[in-house]
Design a protein around this motif. Structure first.
Motif, mmCIF file in Angstrom:
data_model
loop_
_atom_site.group_PDB
_atom_site.id
_atom_site.type_symbol
_atom_site.label_atom_id
_atom_site.label_comp_id
_atom_site.label_asym_id
_atom_site.label_seq_id
_atom_site.Cartn_x
_atom_site.Cartn_y
_atom_site.Cartn_z
ATOM 1 N N ALA A 142 13.130 -5.890 1.046
ATOM 2 C CA ALA A 142 11.584 -6.366 0.886
ATOM 3 C C ALA A 142 10.940 -5.940 -0.316
ATOM 4 C CB ALA A 142 10.839 -6.126 2.157
ATOM 5 N N ARG A 143 10.262 -6.746 -0.942
ATOM 6 C CA ARG A 143 9.755 -6.740 -2.274
ATOM 7 C C ARG A 143 8.284 -6.408 -2.315
ATOM 8 N NH1 ARG A 143 13.093 -6.953 -6.401
ATOM 9 N NH2 ARG A 143 15.209 -7.990 -6.187
ATOM 10 N N GLY A 202 4.454 -6.988 -3.261
ATOM 11 C CA GLY A 202 3.860 -8.097 -3.634
ATOM 12 C C GLY A 202 4.093 -9.240 -2.781
ATOM 13 N N GLU A 203 4.979 -9.204 -1.816
ATOM 14 C CA GLU A 203 5.327 -10.127 -0.994
ATOM 15 C C GLU A 203 4.651 -10.064 0.626
ATOM 16 O OE1 GLU A 203 9.488 -10.294 -0.375
ATOM 17 O OE2 GLU A 203 10.002 -11.203 -2.181
ATOM 18 N N PRO A 204 4.409 -11.250 1.363
ATOM 19 C CA PRO A 204 3.857 -10.808 2.797
ATOM 20 C C PRO A 204 4.688 -9.894 3.416
ATOM 21 C CG PRO A 204 3.980 -12.942 2.065
ATOM 22 C CD PRO A 204 4.779 -12.497 1.200
ATOM 23 N N SER A 205 3.975 -9.259 4.213
ATOM 24 C CA SER A 205 4.645 -8.119 5.388
ATOM 25 C C SER A 205 5.090 -9.067 6.180
ATOM 26 C CB SER A 205 3.704 -7.109 5.523
ATOM 27 O OG SER A 205 3.282 -6.333 4.301
ATOM 28 N N MET A 217 -0.356 -7.586 1.448
ATOM 29 C CA MET A 217 1.114 -7.836 0.699
ATOM 30 C C MET A 217 1.515 -6.525 0.413
ATOM 31 S SD MET A 217 1.389 -11.020 -0.033
ATOM 32 C CE MET A 217 0.481 -12.621 -0.395
ATOM 33 N N ARG A 218 2.806 -6.613 0.771
ATOM 34 C CA ARG A 218 3.575 -5.205 0.563
ATOM 35 C C ARG A 218 3.538 -4.531 -0.638
ATOM 36 N NH1 ARG A 218 7.005 -3.180 3.762
ATOM 37 N NH2 ARG A 218 7.174 -5.159 4.938
ATOM 38 N N ASP A 221 8.627 -1.339 -2.521
ATOM 39 C CA ASP A 221 9.804 -2.195 -2.536
ATOM 40 C C ASP A 221 10.786 -1.282 -1.386
ATOM 41 O OD1 ASP A 221 9.803 -4.329 -4.670
ATOM 42 O OD2 ASP A 221 10.242 -2.689 -5.934
#
Length: 223
Positions: free
Chosen positions: A38-39, A41-44, A88-89, A92
């Motif tokens: 998972a990165r 800035g992406e949704p969790s 947002m996550r 990383d």
């Protein structure tokens, strides 16, 4: 995957409906070392249960330098903080070694949190444990010698409850990133830890072998 889930008291305490929901929606993922799970800035999207391997939570600075926040060991869960905050996550997540992961979707995670007291108690316990690890890492960075910073990193990567020697399949440059030290300084620290009987090389160029009992004593005596 069902056998992995059945090991957890929170899962066994669920209603039949909720257990069925978990089994129907959870999925498995196999990842090679270095794979991004998972990165930032992406949704969790998931809660992660590590069935095998090591996962690394880390952030990357503007200059490209990495800082490790935490390493999930086999049998640990992670990602609940971002899910609880519905944000947002912020970091990383990647496989530090070959990994086998149980992914529970965010919607299922929320359903369990609404229904199960046992599940919420479990979340409180792991978050408290992780906060203790973060405080320890911060103190090590600010106050402790490099040898202790490396020792604490090793403690995070090994099964601290085991008495048997453990082979650590983590490259030395990754250990340097986790410790927040240069690779050269980690070499010096490992030499000191070998002298204390905390670690030993499996072979001249092989992975480290960690003595968990001696490692615990080493860290405790330095407090």
């Amino acid at each position: 995957m069902s056998a992995f889930l059945e090991k957890w008291p929170w899962f066994r305490a669920l209603s039949q409906t909720s257990r069925a929901l978990v089994l129907e929606t959870a999925r498995e993922r196999h990842a090679a070392a270095g794979t991004i799970i998972a990165r930032a800035g992406e949704p969790s999207a998931h809660w992660y249960g590590l069935m095998r391997g090591l996962l690394q939570m880390y952030v990357v600075g503007a200059d490209g330098a990495e800082t490790t926040l935490y390493c999930l060991r086999e049998g640990e869960w992670g990602g609940e903080g971002s899910l609880l905050k519905a944000e947002m996550r912020r970091y990383d997540l990647r496989a530090l070694t070959p990994a086998h992961i149980c992914l529970i979707p965010a919607r299922t995670f929320e359903a369990l949190r609404r229904e199960s007291l046992a599940f919420n108690h479990f979340l409180t316990g792991i978050m408290n444990k992780r906060m203790g690890a973060f405080v320890g890492m911060l103190a090590a960075t600010r106050l402790l010698a490099p040898e202790m910073r490396v020792a604490r990193a090793l403690l995070m990567l090994t099964d601290a409850h085991s008495e048997a020697a453990q082979e650590l399949p983590v490259p030395q440059h990754e250990l340097a990133l986790i410790s927040g030290l240069s690779r050269q300084r980690v070499n010096v620290a490992l030499a000191a830890l070998r002298h204390e009987g905390v670690v030993a090389p499996a072979s001249p160029r092989g992975p480290l072998v960690v003595n968990p009992a001696r490692l615990r004593v080493y860290v405790m005596e330095a407090r």
